[in-house]
Motif scaffolding. Structure first.
Motif, PDB file in Angstrom:
ATOM      1  N   GLY A  35      44.516 -24.740 -47.495  1.00  0.00           N
ATOM      2  CA  GLY A  35      44.688 -23.773 -48.580  1.00  0.00           C
ATOM      3  C   GLY A  35      46.051 -23.115 -48.548  1.00  0.00           C
ATOM      4  N   TRP A  36      46.036 -21.793 -48.709  1.00  0.00           N
ATOM      5  CA  TRP A  36      47.277 -21.033 -48.856  1.00  0.00           C
ATOM      6  C   TRP A  36      48.143 -21.080 -47.598  1.00  0.00           C
ATOM      7  CZ3 TRP A  36      47.712 -16.966 -45.434  1.00  0.00           C
ATOM      8  CH2 TRP A  36      46.526 -16.554 -44.822  1.00  0.00           C
ATOM      9  N   ILE A  37      47.523 -21.246 -46.441  1.00  0.00           N
ATOM     10  CA  ILE A  37      48.287 -21.264 -45.191  1.00  0.00           C
ATOM     11  C   ILE A  37      49.310 -22.410 -45.211  1.00  0.00           C
ATOM     12  CG2 ILE A  37      48.057 -21.803 -42.714  1.00  0.00           C
ATOM     13  CD1 ILE A  37      45.627 -20.019 -42.661  1.00  0.00           C
ATOM     14  N   HIS A  38      48.965 -23.469 -45.916  1.00  0.00           N
ATOM     15  CA  HIS A  38      49.837 -24.627 -46.007  1.00  0.00           C
ATOM     16  C   HIS A  38      51.124 -24.334 -46.760  1.00  0.00           C
ATOM     17  CE1 HIS A  38      49.013 -28.462 -44.302  1.00  0.00           C
ATOM     18  NE2 HIS A  38      49.661 -29.086 -45.269  1.00  0.00           N
ATOM     19  N   GLY A  39      51.111 -23.325 -47.611  1.00  0.00           N
ATOM     20  CA  GLY A  39      52.268 -23.059 -48.468  1.00  0.00           C
ATOM     21  C   GLY A  39      53.313 -22.161 -47.832  1.00  0.00           C
ATOM     22  N   LEU A  40      53.042 -21.630 -46.633  1.00  0.00           N
ATOM     23  CA  LEU A  40      53.967 -20.682 -46.021  1.00  0.00           C
ATOM     24  C   LEU A  40      55.164 -21.382 -45.373  1.00  0.00           C
ATOM     25  CD1 LEU A  40      51.323 -18.343 -44.387  1.00  0.00           C
ATOM     26  CD2 LEU A  40      52.813 -17.772 -46.304  1.00  0.00           C
TER      27      LEU A  40
ATOM     28  N   VAL B 283      54.063 -18.355 -39.398  1.00  0.00           N
ATOM     29  CA  VAL B 283      53.760 -16.989 -39.854  1.00  0.00           C
ATOM     30  C   VAL B 283      52.335 -16.548 -39.503  1.00  0.00           C
ATOM     31  CG1 VAL B 283      53.611 -15.478 -41.865  1.00  0.00           C
ATOM     32  CG2 VAL B 283      55.528 -17.047 -41.653  1.00  0.00           C
ATOM     33  N   PRO B 284      51.293 -17.354 -39.794  1.00  0.00           N
ATOM     34  CA  PRO B 284      49.943 -16.880 -39.423  1.00  0.00           C
ATOM     35  C   PRO B 284      49.766 -16.605 -37.937  1.00  0.00           C
ATOM     36  CG  PRO B 284      49.808 -18.746 -40.938  1.00  0.00           C
ATOM     37  CD  PRO B 284      51.243 -18.613 -40.544  1.00  0.00           C
ATOM     38  N   PRO B 285      50.194 -17.516 -37.015  1.00  0.00           N
ATOM     39  CA  PRO B 285      50.046 -17.166 -35.599  1.00  0.00           C
ATOM     40  C   PRO B 285      50.838 -15.930 -35.190  1.00  0.00           C
ATOM     41  CG  PRO B 285      50.951 -19.401 -35.839  1.00  0.00           C
ATOM     42  CD  PRO B 285      50.657 -18.910 -37.202  1.00  0.00           C
TER      43      PRO B 285
ATOM     44  N   LEU C 255      51.474 -13.318 -37.086  1.00  0.00           N
ATOM     45  CA  LEU C 255      50.737 -12.152 -37.585  1.00  0.00           C
ATOM     46  C   LEU C 255      49.479 -11.914 -36.755  1.00  0.00           C
ATOM     47  CD1 LEU C 255      51.026 -12.485 -41.471  1.00  0.00           C
ATOM     48  CD2 LEU C 255      52.200 -10.874 -39.960  1.00  0.00           C
ATOM     49  N   ILE C 256      48.768 -12.987 -36.431  1.00  0.00           N
ATOM     50  CA  ILE C 256      47.555 -12.845 -35.616  1.00  0.00           C
ATOM     51  C   ILE C 256      47.917 -12.261 -34.254  1.00  0.00           C
ATOM     52  CG2 ILE C 256      45.747 -14.132 -34.388  1.00  0.00           C
ATOM     53  CD1 ILE C 256      45.784 -16.087 -36.812  1.00  0.00           C
ATOM     54  N   GLY C 257      49.006 -12.791 -33.641  1.00  0.00           N
ATOM     55  CA  GLY C 257      49.453 -12.294 -32.337  1.00  0.00           C
ATOM     56  C   GLY C 257      49.784 -10.811 -32.394  1.00  0.00           C
ATOM     57  N   PHE C 258      50.504 -10.412 -33.433  1.00  0.00           N
ATOM     58  CA  PHE C 258      50.891  -9.012 -33.595  1.00  0.00           C
ATOM     59  C   PHE C 258      49.656  -8.126 -33.711  1.00  0.00           C
ATOM     60  CE2 PHE C 258      51.867  -5.339 -36.249  1.00  0.00           C
ATOM     61  CZ  PHE C 258      52.980  -4.829 -35.623  1.00  0.00           C
ATOM     62  N   PHE C 259      48.759  -8.528 -34.588  1.00  0.00           N
ATOM     63  CA  PHE C 259      47.543  -7.766 -34.859  1.00  0.00           C
ATOM     64  C   PHE C 259      46.715  -7.594 -33.583  1.00  0.00           C
ATOM     65  CE2 PHE C 259      43.110  -7.753 -36.560  1.00  0.00           C
ATOM     66  CZ  PHE C 259      43.191  -6.532 -37.202  1.00  0.00           C
ATOM     67  N   VAL C 260      46.539  -8.692 -32.836  1.00  0.00           N
ATOM     68  CA  VAL C 260      45.759  -8.624 -31.594  1.00  0.00           C
ATOM     69  C   VAL C 260      46.501  -7.782 -30.551  1.00  0.00           C
ATOM     70  CG1 VAL C 260      44.807  -9.987 -29.698  1.00  0.00           C
ATOM     71  CG2 VAL C 260      44.540 -10.776 -32.039  1.00  0.00           C
ATOM     72  N   GLY C 261      47.838  -7.842 -30.545  1.00  0.00           N
ATOM     73  CA  GLY C 261      48.629  -7.017 -29.619  1.00  0.00           C
ATOM     74  C   GLY C 261      48.389  -5.537 -29.852  1.00  0.00           C
TER      75      GLY C 261
ATOM     76  N   ILE D 125      38.836 -11.550 -30.787  1.00  0.00           N
ATOM     77  CA  ILE D 125      39.399 -11.699 -32.132  1.00  0.00           C
ATOM     78  C   ILE D 125      40.249 -12.961 -32.183  1.00  0.00           C
ATOM     79  CG2 ILE D 125      41.082 -10.720 -33.746  1.00  0.00           C
ATOM     80  CD1 ILE D 125      39.971  -7.988 -32.949  1.00  0.00           C
ATOM     81  N   MET D 126      40.973 -13.194 -31.086  1.00  0.00           N
ATOM     82  CA  MET D 126      41.883 -14.342 -31.026  1.00  0.00           C
ATOM     83  C   MET D 126      41.140 -15.671 -31.171  1.00  0.00           C
ATOM     84  SD  MET D 126      45.020 -15.115 -30.724  1.00  0.00           S
ATOM     85  CE  MET D 126      46.114 -13.990 -29.869  1.00  0.00           C
ATOM     86  N   VAL D 127      40.017 -15.807 -30.438  1.00  0.00           N
ATOM     87  CA  VAL D 127      39.290 -17.082 -30.451  1.00  0.00           C
ATOM     88  C   VAL D 127      38.780 -17.430 -31.857  1.00  0.00           C
ATOM     89  CG1 VAL D 127      37.230 -18.269 -29.578  1.00  0.00           C
ATOM     90  CG2 VAL D 127      38.760 -17.100 -27.993  1.00  0.00           C
ATOM     91  N   PRO D 128      38.069 -16.529 -32.529  1.00  0.00           N
ATOM     92  CA  PRO D 128      37.632 -16.866 -33.892  1.00  0.00           C
ATOM     93  C   PRO D 128      38.810 -17.078 -34.850  1.00  0.00           C
ATOM     94  CG  PRO D 128      36.561 -14.855 -33.122  1.00  0.00           C
ATOM     95  CD  PRO D 128      37.533 -15.236 -32.082  1.00  0.00           C
ATOM     96  N   ALA D 129      39.869 -16.294 -34.668  1.00  0.00           N
ATOM     97  CA  ALA D 129      41.022 -16.442 -35.560  1.00  0.00           C
ATOM     98  C   ALA D 129      41.639 -17.828 -35.407  1.00  0.00           C
ATOM     99  CB  ALA D 129      42.067 -15.369 -35.265  1.00  0.00           C
ATOM    100  N   MET D 130      41.702 -18.328 -34.173  1.00  0.00           N
ATOM    101  CA  MET D 130      42.257 -19.660 -33.941  1.00  0.00           C
ATOM    102  C   MET D 130      41.363 -20.740 -34.544  1.00  0.00           C
ATOM    103  SD  MET D 130      43.305 -19.347 -30.007  1.00  0.00           S
ATOM    104  CE  MET D 130      44.963 -19.098 -29.468  1.00  0.00           C
ATOM    105  N   ILE D 131      40.062 -20.543 -34.396  1.00  0.00           N
ATOM    106  CA  ILE D 131      39.129 -21.571 -34.879  1.00  0.00           C
ATOM    107  C   ILE D 131      39.080 -21.579 -36.409  1.00  0.00           C
ATOM    108  CG2 ILE D 131      36.705 -22.282 -34.971  1.00  0.00           C
ATOM    109  CD1 ILE D 131      36.410 -21.188 -32.109  1.00  0.00           C
ATOM    110  N   TYR D 132      38.923 -20.365 -36.980  1.00  0.00           N
ATOM    111  CA  TYR D 132      38.632 -20.314 -38.417  1.00  0.00           C
ATOM    112  C   TYR D 132      39.881 -20.185 -39.284  1.00  0.00           C
ATOM    113  CZ  TYR D 132      33.978 -19.693 -36.554  1.00  0.00           C
ATOM    114  OH  TYR D 132      32.828 -19.871 -35.856  1.00  0.00           O
ATOM    115  N   LEU D 133      40.900 -19.489 -38.792  1.00  0.00           N
ATOM    116  CA  LEU D 133      42.106 -19.315 -39.606  1.00  0.00           C
ATOM    117  C   LEU D 133      43.129 -20.413 -39.347  1.00  0.00           C
ATOM    118  CD1 LEU D 133      42.694 -15.445 -39.484  1.00  0.00           C
ATOM    119  CD2 LEU D 133      41.772 -16.793 -41.364  1.00  0.00           C
ATOM    120  N   LEU D 134      43.441 -20.642 -38.070  1.00  0.00           N
ATOM    121  CA  LEU D 134      44.451 -21.652 -37.757  1.00  0.00           C
ATOM    122  C   LEU D 134      43.860 -23.057 -37.708  1.00  0.00           C
ATOM    123  CD1 LEU D 134      46.436 -19.819 -34.935  1.00  0.00           C
ATOM    124  CD2 LEU D 134      46.848 -19.801 -37.392  1.00  0.00           C
ATOM    125  N   ARG D 135      42.523 -23.130 -37.589  1.00  0.00           N
ATOM    126  CA  ARG D 135      41.809 -24.411 -37.504  1.00  0.00           C
ATOM    127  C   ARG D 135      42.299 -25.251 -36.337  1.00  0.00           C
ATOM    128  NH1 ARG D 135      38.378 -24.212 -41.164  1.00  0.00           N
ATOM    129  NH2 ARG D 135      38.715 -23.181 -43.150  1.00  0.00           N
TER     130      ARG D 135
END
Lengths: 307, 266
Positions: A155-160, A176-178, A180-186, A199-209
């Motif tokens: 989806g949209w992640i591909h366009g960044l 960019v997504p990793p 942002l995820i890293g910053f947020f978790v930090g 938070i990191m584990v689900p984000a990697m599985i579901y957002l970064l795939r």
């Protein structure tokens, strides 16, 4: 056996702490989370001052994550490049989190903020994981195979912009997504006294795939650095790292984690996720209850100036 | 009416900054010839080591009874142990939109970290209110907010909250009846120091009381300090916090690495 903690300045039962470390370490090894989201509230519950619980827990997470990551390292299930990108975000996020922590503490709202953050994130993540894993278990029972990895569904992640290739994860995605995820978790790691694996584990599985087999190793690897940084900052700014307490917890923790890694490997992914989801929801409900239940004493007295 | 206390006692009390040469104008407070109180502690230096779970302090002393006739019952002994002063922040919660939120706060620049009153009988049976008020004896009389900026008093509900919290932790206590006379002149009291007792210098003041007034007092110092490895770690963490933090993380990395290697899968 009672033991006096030099920084926490209280006397506690050493076996209780060893057991606590072992139990949380077991879960940590099994799920690939730091265990801080369980340990920090449990420590406060046993009478450790909250500031010391947060600072000390960071040290303990460094040790359990280190022991856990070695097995993944040997199996080559750590994506170092991805971890590096997450860390760039995580380092800056931790710094921002510490500044926010100080500001909230000066206002006397840090405890409330921590509880609200826990309830919010644990609730959302626990709920989502539970729904997803129950669906997967049902599908498996019905004989259908459900792939957690759906190539092409980016989806949209591909366009960044800033596309990078992550070989271990077999991904070609934007950095960019990793970041942002890293910053947020930090930020969360610094404020909530956790590693942020939950938070990191689900984000990697579901957002970064990312493929599930590299998720846990990569998460543990970057947690070492984020919590190490947080521990040094807590020790320097607040003198709230109790090394004796950390030692007791990590002796129990590393033993528990070793056992947890082995048990985790024998369990199916969706069962593991359902179990973790149930745990996350339980902690969430407990914290939510504490927010609304009338406290025993409406006043809190703390040593130190700064109202 | 001359009420000359032994000058030694007076100067000791003055040097230690103990509140007041507080004798009330009630009854016959003239000390009997040579009547004086001497007091000592079982330990004057308490070291906090790794197996510290609190301590029991024995306070003992003697009231000279020159005539050997004055029965012990006609006099009372009150002992006050004050710990190091520390600043406090007191916060008050209120329900806002269903959840409990800190809405009010008060600062106290210096409140005793430990305050224990031991006595032979309940204070109100020993002397009138005013006597204890002047000498600041008893939790009701404890002046928590005397040094507040602007001189405004700490609101009563905040004051009570401090007493409540400290009593819960075992740091503030009143123990009527905990001082007992052994024979006509010897008295003793056991004072419980909890494991979370603050580190620093303490003053134990013993008041000899008769006919509703203070007729003599004596103070003695007590130091509570960390020792051994606890002291070392504490000083390391306070003195060079960055290095301490770095060391803690390195130790954690090493411990994790050792564990991960020892438990290597076969």
């Amino acid at each position: 056996m009672q033991i006096y903690l030099p920084i926490a300045e209280i006397s506690v039962n050493a076996f209780v702490l060893l057991g606590l470390g072992g139990a949380v370490g077991f879960l940590s090894g099994m799920f690939g989370v730091g265990g801080g989201f369980l340990m920090t509230p449990l420590l406060i519950f046993t009478g450790i001052p909250p500031a010391v619980a947060v600072g000390t827990e960071a040290v303990q997470i460094v040790a359990t994550s280190m022991s856990g990551v070695l097995a993944h390292w040997r199996r080559k299930s750590v994506d170092f490049k991805m971890a590096g990108v997450l860390l760039v975000g995580g380092g800056s996020g931790t710094a921002v989190g510490v500044i926010a922590f100080s500001a909230l503490r000066a206002e006397g709202q840090i405890d409330l903020f921590i509880s609200l953050a826990y309830v919010l994130f644990l609730g959302i993540i626990g709920g989502l994981m539970m729904i997803e894993s129950v669906r997967a278990i049902r599908a498996a029972r019905a004989g259908r195979s459900v792939s957690a990895r759906r190539p092409g569904a980016h989806g949209w992640i591909h366009g960044l912009p800033l596309k990078m290739r992550f070989r271990r994860s077999r991904l070609f995605i934007s950095a960019v997504p990793p970041l942002l995820i890293g910053f947020f978790v930090g930020v969360l790691a610094a404020i909530m006294g956790v590693g942020g694996g939950f938070i990191m584990v689900p984000a990697m599985i579901y957002l970064l795939r990312m493929p599930t087999n590299v998720v846990i190793g990569t998460s543990l690897f970057q947690i070492i650095f984020v919590t190490g940084l947080a521990a040094i900052m807590h020790a320097t700014l607040n003198q709230t790292v109790d090394i004796v307490l950390a030692m007791l917890l990590l002796v129990g923790g590393v033993l528990g984690a070793q056992l947890g890694v082995r048990v985790g490997q024998r369990m199916r992914g969706e069962q593991l996720r359902a179990l973790l989801a149930a745990l996350v929801i339980a902690v969430c409900l407990r914290l939510a209850w504490d927010l609304v239940a009338t406290p025993e004493d409406l006043f809190t007295v703390m040593i130190g100036a700064g109202a | 009416m001359s009420r000359v206390m032994p000058s030694l006692v007076l100067s000791a009390a003055f040097l230690l900054g103990v509140p007041g040469d507080a004798r009330a104008q009630i009854g016959d407070l003239t000390p009997l010839q040579g009547e004086a109180v001497v007091v000592d502690l079982s330990e004057k230096l308490i070291a906090i080591t790794s197996n510290f779970t609190g301590a029991e302090l024995l306070l003992f002393g003697n009231v000279d009874a020159p005539d050997n006739v004055t029965p012990a019952l006609q006099r009372d002994v009150v002992a006050v142990i004050r710990g190091p002063y520390e600043p406090l922040t007191i916060r008050r919660k209120e329900r806002v939109a269903g959840i409990w939120v800190n809405t009010g706060a008060q600062d106290v620049p210096a409140a005793p970290g430990f305050y224990h009153v031991a006595s032979t009988r309940p204070l109100d049976q020993i002397a009138p209110h005013a006597v204890f008020e002047e000498a600041q004896i008893g939790l009701d009389m404890l002046d928590i907010a005397s040094e507040r900026e602007g001189g405004d008093a700490l609101p009563a509900n905040y004051r009570k909250a401090v007493l409540r919290a400290k009593m819960r932790e075992g740091l503030y206590a009143e123990a009527p009846g905990s001082i007992s006379f052994v024979g006509p002149s010897l008295f003793r009291a056991e004072i419980e120091l909890p494991a979370n007792v603050p580190v620093g210098s303490y003053v134990a003041t013993v008041y000899l009381m008769r006919h509703g007034g203070i007729i003599g007092q004596r103070s003695i110092n007590l130091i509570i300090n960390k020792s051994g490895i606890e002291r070392l770690l504490y000083n390391f963490a306070q003195g060079t916090p960055f290095l301490y933090g770095l060391a803690a993380v390195l130790v954690a990395l090493l411990a994790g690495w050792v564990a991960g290697t020892v438990f290597r899968e076969r």
